[in-house]
Write a protein that holds these residues in place. Sequence first.
Motif, PDB file in Angstrom:
ATOM      1  N   LEU A 191       0.762  -1.245   0.146  1.00  0.00           N
ATOM      2  CA  LEU A 191      -0.314   0.000   0.007  1.00  0.00           C
ATOM      3  C   LEU A 191       0.884   1.427  -0.039  1.00  0.00           C
ATOM      4  CD1 LEU A 191      -2.963  -1.224   2.841  1.00  0.00           C
ATOM      5  CD2 LEU A 191      -2.720  -1.430   0.205  1.00  0.00           C
ATOM      6  N   SER A 192       0.294   2.322  -0.633  1.00  0.00           N
ATOM      7  CA  SER A 192       1.077   3.272  -0.716  1.00  0.00           C
ATOM      8  C   SER A 192       0.514   4.672   0.497  1.00  0.00           C
ATOM      9  CB  SER A 192       0.705   4.489  -1.781  1.00  0.00           C
ATOM     10  OG  SER A 192       1.442   5.635  -1.846  1.00  0.00           O
ATOM     11  N   TYR A 193       1.191   4.814   1.670  1.00  0.00           N
ATOM     12  CA  TYR A 193       0.944   5.321   2.751  1.00  0.00           C
ATOM     13  C   TYR A 193       1.527   6.961   2.832  1.00  0.00           C
ATOM     14  CZ  TYR A 193       0.968   0.798   4.799  1.00  0.00           C
ATOM     15  OH  TYR A 193       0.567  -0.470   4.932  1.00  0.00           O
ATOM     16  N   PRO A 194       0.313   8.035   3.325  1.00  0.00           N
ATOM     17  CA  PRO A 194       0.724   9.274   3.033  1.00  0.00           C
ATOM     18  C   PRO A 194       1.706   9.526   4.341  1.00  0.00           C
ATOM     19  CG  PRO A 194      -1.373   8.663   4.118  1.00  0.00           C
ATOM     20  CD  PRO A 194      -1.146   7.682   3.435  1.00  0.00           C
ATOM     21  N   ASN A 253      -7.322   4.044   1.929  1.00  0.00           N
ATOM     22  CA  ASN A 253      -7.194   5.138   2.884  1.00  0.00           C
ATOM     23  C   ASN A 253      -6.111   4.622   4.002  1.00  0.00           C
ATOM     24  OD1 ASN A 253      -8.972   7.021   1.781  1.00  0.00           O
ATOM     25  ND2 ASN A 253     -10.477   6.073   2.516  1.00  0.00           N
ATOM     26  N   PRO A 254      -5.182   3.942   3.488  1.00  0.00           N
ATOM     27  CA  PRO A 254      -4.250   3.323   4.504  1.00  0.00           C
ATOM     28  C   PRO A 254      -3.588   4.402   5.367  1.00  0.00           C
ATOM     29  CG  PRO A 254      -3.129   3.231   2.560  1.00  0.00           C
ATOM     30  CD  PRO A 254      -4.595   4.036   2.074  1.00  0.00           C
ATOM     31  N   GLU A 255      -3.208   4.033   6.542  1.00  0.00           N
ATOM     32  CA  GLU A 255      -2.745   5.027   7.566  1.00  0.00           C
ATOM     33  C   GLU A 255      -1.557   3.917   8.202  1.00  0.00           C
ATOM     34  OE1 GLU A 255      -4.897   6.735  10.182  1.00  0.00           O
ATOM     35  OE2 GLU A 255      -6.414   7.901   8.782  1.00  0.00           O
ATOM     36  N   LEU A 256      -0.289   4.417   8.188  1.00  0.00           N
ATOM     37  CA  LEU A 256       0.847   3.664   8.925  1.00  0.00           C
ATOM     38  C   LEU A 256       0.838   4.043  10.231  1.00  0.00           C
ATOM     39  CD1 LEU A 256       3.486   2.113   8.218  1.00  0.00           C
ATOM     40  CD2 LEU A 256       4.733   4.199   8.064  1.00  0.00           C
ATOM     41  N   VAL A 257       0.794   3.057  11.335  1.00  0.00           N
ATOM     42  CA  VAL A 257       0.939   3.009  12.425  1.00  0.00           C
ATOM     43  C   VAL A 257       2.209   3.060  12.988  1.00  0.00           C
ATOM     44  CG1 VAL A 257       0.217   2.007  14.807  1.00  0.00           C
ATOM     45  CG2 VAL A 257      -1.523   2.221  12.746  1.00  0.00           C
ATOM     46  N   LEU A 258       3.052   2.047  12.525  1.00  0.00           N
ATOM     47  CA  LEU A 258       4.428   1.784  13.067  1.00  0.00           C
ATOM     48  C   LEU A 258       5.237   1.139  11.959  1.00  0.00           C
ATOM     49  CD1 LEU A 258       5.568   0.491  16.347  1.00  0.00           C
ATOM     50  CD2 LEU A 258       6.150  -0.927  14.250  1.00  0.00           C
ATOM     51  N   TYR A 259       6.267   1.426  11.685  1.00  0.00           N
ATOM     52  CA  TYR A 259       7.415   0.950  10.903  1.00  0.00           C
ATOM     53  C   TYR A 259       8.631   0.729  11.698  1.00  0.00           C
ATOM     54  CZ  TYR A 259      10.374  -0.210   6.858  1.00  0.00           C
ATOM     55  OH  TYR A 259      11.204  -0.861   6.188  1.00  0.00           O
TER      56      TYR A 259
END
Length: 262
Positions: A191-194, A253-259
């Motif tokens: 996915l492409s995260y903002p 509408n993906p949102e990155l929580v943690l990487y």
Amino acid sequence: MDTKDVIFELRTKNGLSQDELAEKVFVTRQAVSRWENGDTVPNTETLKLLSGLFHVSINTLLGSPRQLICQCCGMPLEDSIIGRDKDGALNEDYCQWCYADGQYTYSDMDELINVCVPHMVKEGFTEEQAREYMKQNLPRLDYWKRYEELSDNGEFEQFKQQLIKEINELHIEGLPKVEQLNALVGSYVNLSYPLPSGVSAKFLDDNTTYLGNQLEPAFGDHACDHARSGRCFGVLANMDFILISTYEADGKNPELVLYKKR
């Protein structure tokens, strides 16, 4: 198609002259010409080079004389989903979900059945029919017949359990306890995260197989917010990182929580 037609199509599709293809696979232009005229067929080593160059199976290069079937899960194989050995070569016996970078990803037949059944139900099977079909057919496949020989003595399963432990120890609010990680191909979950900078970024390789799962939010205020908005958690990991995100149906509408680097 015959081999001569396959090679001609792949060469022209990739914008290569006969001379350029010959140079890449260490033969003469005359050899390429003979292939495309149907006078000769590349030898085994050259077929391997052509397979790596064009990212197609040797079966495809030979005109698809046989139907390839994953010898772990039974899925019909196309070039785009064939698993790869450690050196990147296509392994025509397995799909990307069951075999990745020279590693078998399933050591428990029941676990594999549990993963496959929901997909089969979407194709029109009842759950009972899907389970019965898998139970009858998996033992006939080469991987399960040769499991003792091919097994890594549980090393990959231990690695998965270590990842699960590390993910659960992050204590992400709303994320339920992770019990299982399945093989997921990058192209399906990349996915492409903002980002805060305003740009969007992808973190995965479409051609790599990862371990992951999708989970519904656990109970709690934060989780309820996710549930009301129809969002769920996605967990992805490999030897190098852990990625946790939330998204709506179909990855919207993906949102990155943690990487997190491991």
